[in-house]
Each structure stands twice: as structure tokens, then as C-alpha cells.
Design a protein around this motif. Structure first.
Motif, PDB file in Angstrom:
ATOM      1  N   THR A  17       0.917  -1.488  -0.129  1.00 24.22           N
ATOM      2  CA  THR A  17      -0.121  -0.013  -0.320  1.00 24.22           C
ATOM      3  C   THR A  17       0.677   1.136  -0.230  1.00 24.22           C
ATOM      4  O   THR A  17       0.546   2.060  -0.808  1.00 24.22           O
ATOM      5  CB  THR A  17      -0.655  -0.282   1.440  1.00 24.22           C
ATOM      6  N   LEU A  18       1.885   1.164   0.830  1.00 29.31           N
ATOM      7  CA  LEU A  18       3.351   2.415   0.975  1.00 29.31           C
ATOM      8  C   LEU A  18       3.638   3.086  -0.806  1.00 29.31           C
ATOM      9  O   LEU A  18       3.595   3.326  -1.288  1.00 29.31           O
ATOM     10  CB  LEU A  18       4.347   2.012   2.030  1.00 29.31           C
ATOM     11  N   ARG A  19       4.195   1.136  -1.583  1.00 29.14           N
ATOM     12  CA  ARG A  19       4.231   1.836  -2.893  1.00 29.14           C
ATOM     13  C   ARG A  19       3.235   2.250  -3.389  1.00 29.14           C
ATOM     14  O   ARG A  19       3.479   3.280  -4.871  1.00 29.14           O
ATOM     15  CB  ARG A  19       4.946   0.457  -3.247  1.00 29.14           C
ATOM     16  N   SER A  20       1.944   1.604  -3.311  1.00 28.91           N
ATOM     17  CA  SER A  20       1.324   2.274  -4.478  1.00 28.91           C
ATOM     18  C   SER A  20       0.625   3.303  -4.514  1.00 28.91           C
ATOM     19  O   SER A  20       0.693   4.146  -5.357  1.00 28.91           O
ATOM     20  CB  SER A  20       0.130   1.182  -4.459  1.00 28.91           C
ATOM     21  N   VAL A  21       0.252   3.787  -3.314  1.00 37.53           N
ATOM     22  CA  VAL A  21      -0.272   5.337  -3.198  1.00 37.53           C
ATOM     23  C   VAL A  21       0.625   6.652  -2.995  1.00 37.53           C
ATOM     24  O   VAL A  21       0.265   7.555  -3.884  1.00 37.53           O
ATOM     25  CB  VAL A  21      -0.862   5.235  -1.377  1.00 37.53           C
ATOM     26  N   LEU A  22       2.444   6.352  -2.788  1.00 30.78           N
ATOM     27  CA  LEU A  22       2.962   6.937  -2.384  1.00 30.78           C
ATOM     28  C   LEU A  22       3.506   7.045  -4.127  1.00 30.78           C
ATOM     29  O   LEU A  22       3.493   7.859  -4.684  1.00 30.78           O
ATOM     30  CB  LEU A  22       4.403   7.179  -1.489  1.00 30.78           C
ATOM     31  N   GLY A  23       3.657   6.261  -5.117  1.00 29.12           N
ATOM     32  CA  GLY A  23       3.665   6.607  -6.299  1.00 29.12           C
ATOM     33  C   GLY A  23       2.738   7.099  -7.331  1.00 29.12           C
ATOM     34  O   GLY A  23       3.017   7.379  -8.452  1.00 29.12           O
ATOM     35  N   GLN A  24       2.077   7.429  -6.877  1.00 30.83           N
ATOM     36  CA  GLN A  24       0.938   8.091  -7.495  1.00 30.83           C
ATOM     37  C   GLN A  24       1.259   9.798  -7.813  1.00 30.83           C
ATOM     38  O   GLN A  24      -0.256  10.145  -8.210  1.00 30.83           O
ATOM     39  CB  GLN A  24      -0.950   7.491  -6.928  1.00 30.83           C
ATOM     40  N   GLU A  46       3.175  17.039   1.685  1.00 30.87           N
ATOM     41  CA  GLU A  46       1.438  16.746   2.095  1.00 30.87           C
ATOM     42  C   GLU A  46       2.063  15.518   2.779  1.00 30.87           C
ATOM     43  O   GLU A  46       0.872  14.355   2.623  1.00 30.87           O
ATOM     44  CB  GLU A  46       0.446  16.491   0.586  1.00 30.87           C
ATOM     45  N   ARG A  47       2.270  15.413   3.656  1.00 29.21           N
ATOM     46  CA  ARG A  47       2.545  14.107   4.560  1.00 29.21           C
ATOM     47  C   ARG A  47       1.252  13.312   5.246  1.00 29.21           C
ATOM     48  O   ARG A  47       0.782  12.438   5.374  1.00 29.21           O
ATOM     49  CB  ARG A  47       3.810  14.053   5.737  1.00 29.21           C
ATOM     50  N   ASP A  48       0.822  14.297   6.015  1.00 31.13           N
ATOM     51  CA  ASP A  48      -0.502  14.235   6.536  1.00 31.13           C
ATOM     52  C   ASP A  48      -1.393  13.666   5.825  1.00 31.13           C
ATOM     53  O   ASP A  48      -2.245  12.864   6.527  1.00 31.13           O
ATOM     54  CB  ASP A  48      -0.910  15.620   7.412  1.00 31.13           C
ATOM     55  N   LYS A  49      -1.701  14.536   4.429  1.00 28.06           N
ATOM     56  CA  LYS A  49      -2.373  13.857   3.899  1.00 28.06           C
ATOM     57  C   LYS A  49      -1.756  12.006   3.318  1.00 28.06           C
ATOM     58  O   LYS A  49      -2.800  11.347   2.971  1.00 28.06           O
ATOM     59  CB  LYS A  49      -2.804  14.565   2.635  1.00 28.06           C
ATOM     60  N   LEU A  50      -1.213  12.078   3.017  1.00 26.24           N
ATOM     61  CA  LEU A  50      -0.642  11.053   2.899  1.00 26.24           C
ATOM     62  C   LEU A  50      -0.868   9.784   3.268  1.00 26.24           C
ATOM     63  O   LEU A  50      -1.361   8.828   3.470  1.00 26.24           O
ATOM     64  CB  LEU A  50       0.798  11.230   2.021  1.00 26.24           C
ATOM     65  N   ASN A  51      -0.584  10.290   4.549  1.00 22.78           N
ATOM     66  CA  ASN A  51      -0.345   9.437   5.942  1.00 22.78           C
ATOM     67  C   ASN A  51      -2.302   8.467   5.943  1.00 22.78           C
ATOM     68  O   ASN A  51      -2.638   7.495   6.503  1.00 22.78           O
ATOM     69  CB  ASN A  51       0.016   9.874   7.722  1.00 22.78           C
ATOM     70  N   GLY A  52      -2.882   9.837   5.876  1.00 21.90           N
ATOM     71  CA  GLY A  52      -4.297   9.674   5.750  1.00 21.90           C
ATOM     72  C   GLY A  52      -4.873   8.543   4.822  1.00 21.90           C
ATOM     73  O   GLY A  52      -5.628   7.623   5.521  1.00 21.90           O
ATOM     74  N   ASP A  53      -4.764   9.231   3.733  1.00 20.39           N
ATOM     75  CA  ASP A  53      -5.301   8.200   2.528  1.00 20.39           C
ATOM     76  C   ASP A  53      -4.964   6.483   2.777  1.00 20.39           C
ATOM     77  O   ASP A  53      -4.637   5.464   2.579  1.00 20.39           O
ATOM     78  CB  ASP A  53      -4.474   8.361   1.508  1.00 20.39           C
ATOM     79  N   ILE A  54      -3.385   6.028   3.593  1.00 17.09           N
ATOM     80  CA  ILE A  54      -2.221   4.663   3.600  1.00 17.09           C
ATOM     81  C   ILE A  54      -3.175   4.348   4.846  1.00 17.09           C
ATOM     82  O   ILE A  54      -3.875   2.873   4.536  1.00 17.09           O
ATOM     83  CB  ILE A  54      -0.787   5.115   3.758  1.00 17.09           C
ATOM     84  N   ARG A  55      -3.705   5.132   5.380  1.00 15.63           N
ATOM     85  CA  ARG A  55      -4.487   4.643   6.885  1.00 15.63           C
ATOM     86  C   ARG A  55      -5.645   3.751   6.433  1.00 15.63           C
ATOM     87  O   ARG A  55      -6.296   3.045   7.194  1.00 15.63           O
ATOM     88  CB  ARG A  55      -4.675   5.835   8.086  1.00 15.63           C
ATOM     89  N   ALA A  56      -6.400   5.080   5.485  1.00 15.61           N
ATOM     90  CA  ALA A  56      -7.857   4.377   4.995  1.00 15.61           C
ATOM     91  C   ALA A  56      -7.707   3.012   4.553  1.00 15.61           C
ATOM     92  O   ALA A  56      -8.777   2.282   4.228  1.00 15.61           O
ATOM     93  CB  ALA A  56      -7.992   5.706   4.563  1.00 15.61           C
TER      94      ALA A  56
END
Length: 275
Positions: free
Chosen positions: A115-122, A131-141
Motif C-alpha cells: 500500500t505504501l508503494r502504490s499510494v506514494l507512487g501516484q 503533504e505528509r499528513d494527507k498521505l498518511n491519512g490515505d494510507i491509513r484509510a
């Protein structure tokens, strides 16, 4: 003799008795299977099991801190980075955590890595850094949604480090410097614009009343007189200079024609001789 005969039986009974007693701590739950089939979740405290017939699997219900190994990924703007993170999760349903998935800790770790690779690769590198806070929230969800079937609740995901090579570090530094220069020029231009607007407004106000111009003229003379210089410049108001300029621009009058001496009779003509 009777005690010696019954001693092995007493030992077997004692072993079965102690194996039937289980003590679970406050943060532990026991998933009990009876003849291989799920029976119930028990604990905490003292519980009794039927030896051989019942087996128990302990489950820790506390929040688990899992370190996600460093992942190599390529962002959307084709920048190679290395990212690692930490995931906080806990088991909320002991039955699902044991029955629905094999080794829920390893399963959650593998899912977190992909999930970390797929989300951050986008996302682009700038978004990854800002925008680390937003990315953290997306990965957590995403993790919380997929691990819900395993009885696991993902509480938080934090990206710890984003490592890039030295070439990209220098490029980012140059980009930041160019951005600061651009902002400085914009601020300077805005200041010049505001100053010009104020000067135009002041000129319009002073032009509405000639007395304001005279007062400004006297103030200027006072400031010049206060300077210790050997040269003094006296500014002249435009209302005094404009008439002189207008007179200089008038066309010059053509000179009067002078009389021709041969036509004016200035010289006497001699009469004809009479014979």
C-alpha cells in the motif's frame, strides 16, 4: 504399597489438572477450539480447559507498533526515492484475527508495504515532501478498510523518512532558491506599483489647489537650505515657466522689405541734352 501403585495415576491427574488451568492477563484473550472447531473467546483471568478436547490460542489486544521496511519507489514525476513508515494497529476481534488470516502480523506488514508503494507512487515528489499528513491519512484509510475483515483496526500511519539521491537534493535546492528570488521580485514590483499609485493620488490632490503646490515649494526650499552644500538649486514652479516656453515657441515675424534704390528714385536722373 497402595500409594506406590496409585502414584502414577495421581501424577497423570495432576498434569491434566494443571494443563487445564490457564491464566490470561488483562490485555490478552484466548480463542478456544473444541475438537478443532471454534468454541468461544475467553478471558481475561482464570479459565479452565478440558485437556486434549480443548485448545487455546492467545491473542494480544494491545496496540502493536510495526516498522515498515524501506521501500524503493518511483514517484509520478519519475523520481526514485526510498521511503519507510511506521504503522500502529491493534486486534479488535480475536476470533477473526486467528481464523480469518494466518499470522495476522505478517499479513498486515506485507499489506502495509504494498500500500505504501502504490499510494506514494501516484504523487509527485513535492507532494510527498509537503503533504505528509494527507498521505498518511490515505494510507491509513486503505489499510484499515482491508484489514477490517481480519479483525484489525489500523489506528495511525506515519511516514518517517524520504531519502533521495544527492543530484535531486541539489536540484531541489536550486528550485527553492529560484522560488525565493521570484517571490522577492514580485514583492518589490508590488511595492513599486503601490508607491506609484500613491504618488499619482498625491499629485492629483495637490493639483486641485495651487496653494498646496506653493506650500510644497516652500517646504522644498527649507529642506535645501538645511543641507550643507555649496550648490543650491532653486526649483521653479511650472506655472511660471510655461508662459516663457509658450513665447519661445511662437513663430518669428518676417523682416520688412527694404526699398530698392534703383526704383525709389534716390539717385537723380539726368535730362536729355537739347540740341
Amino acid at each position: 504399597m497402595n500409594l506406590v501403585m496409585y502414584f502414577p495415576i495421581l501424577v497423570v491427574i495432576a498434569v491434566f489438572f494443571f494443563s487445564a488451568i490457564k491464566i490470561l492477563r488483562e490485555y490478552e484473550r484466548g480463542v478456544v477450539f473444541q475438537l478443532g472447531r471454534f468454541w468461544k473467546v475467553k478471558g481475561p483471568g482464570l479459565i479452565l480447559l478440558v485437556p486434549v478436547v480443548q485448545q487455546m490460542v492467545r491473542v494480544d489486544m494491545r496496540t502493536i507498533v510495526m516498522d515498515v521496511p524501506t521501500q524503493d519507489l518511483i514517484t509520478r514525476d519519475n523520481v526514485s526515492v526510498q521511503v519507510n513508515a511506521v504503522v500502529y494497529f491493534r486486534v479488535v476481534d480475536a476470533e477473526k484475527a486467528i481464523i480469518a488470516v494466518e499470522h495476522f502480523y505478517e499479513a498486515t506488514s506485507q499489506l502495509a508495504q504494498t500500500t505504501l508503494r502504490s499510494v506514494l507512487g501516484q504523487h509527485e515528489l513535492d507532494q510527498l515532501l509537503a503533504e505528509r499528513d494527507k498521505l498518511n491519512g490515505d494510507i491509513r484509510a486503505i489499510l484499515d478498510k482491508q484489514t477490517d475483515a481480519w479483525g484489525i483496526k489500523v489506528a495511525n500511519v506515519e511516514i518517517k523518512h524520504v531519502d533521495i539521491n544527492e543530484t535531486m537534493v541539489r536540484a531541489i535546492a536550486r528550485q527553492a532558491e529560484a522560488e525565493r528570488v521570484r517571490r522577492a521580485k514580485i514583492i518589490h514590483a508590488e511595492g513599486e506599483q503601490q508607491a506609484a499609485e500613491k504618488l499619482v493620488e498625491a499629485a492629483r490632490i495637490m493639483g486641485a489647489d495651487p496653494r498646496a503646490i506653493q506650500l510644497r515649494y516652500m517646504q522644498t526650499l527649507t529642506e535645501i537650505a538645511g543641507d550643507r552644500t555649496s550648490t543650491i538649486v532653486f526649483p521653479l514652479p511650472m506655472d511660471l515657466v510655461e508662459p516663457l516656453l509658450a513665447r519661445l515657441k511662437e513663430p518669428a515675424h518676417p523682416p520688412h522689405d527694404r526699398p530698392d534704390p534703383s526704383r525709389s528714385g534716390a539717385f537723380p536722373q539726368t535730362g536729355e541734352e537739347h540740341t
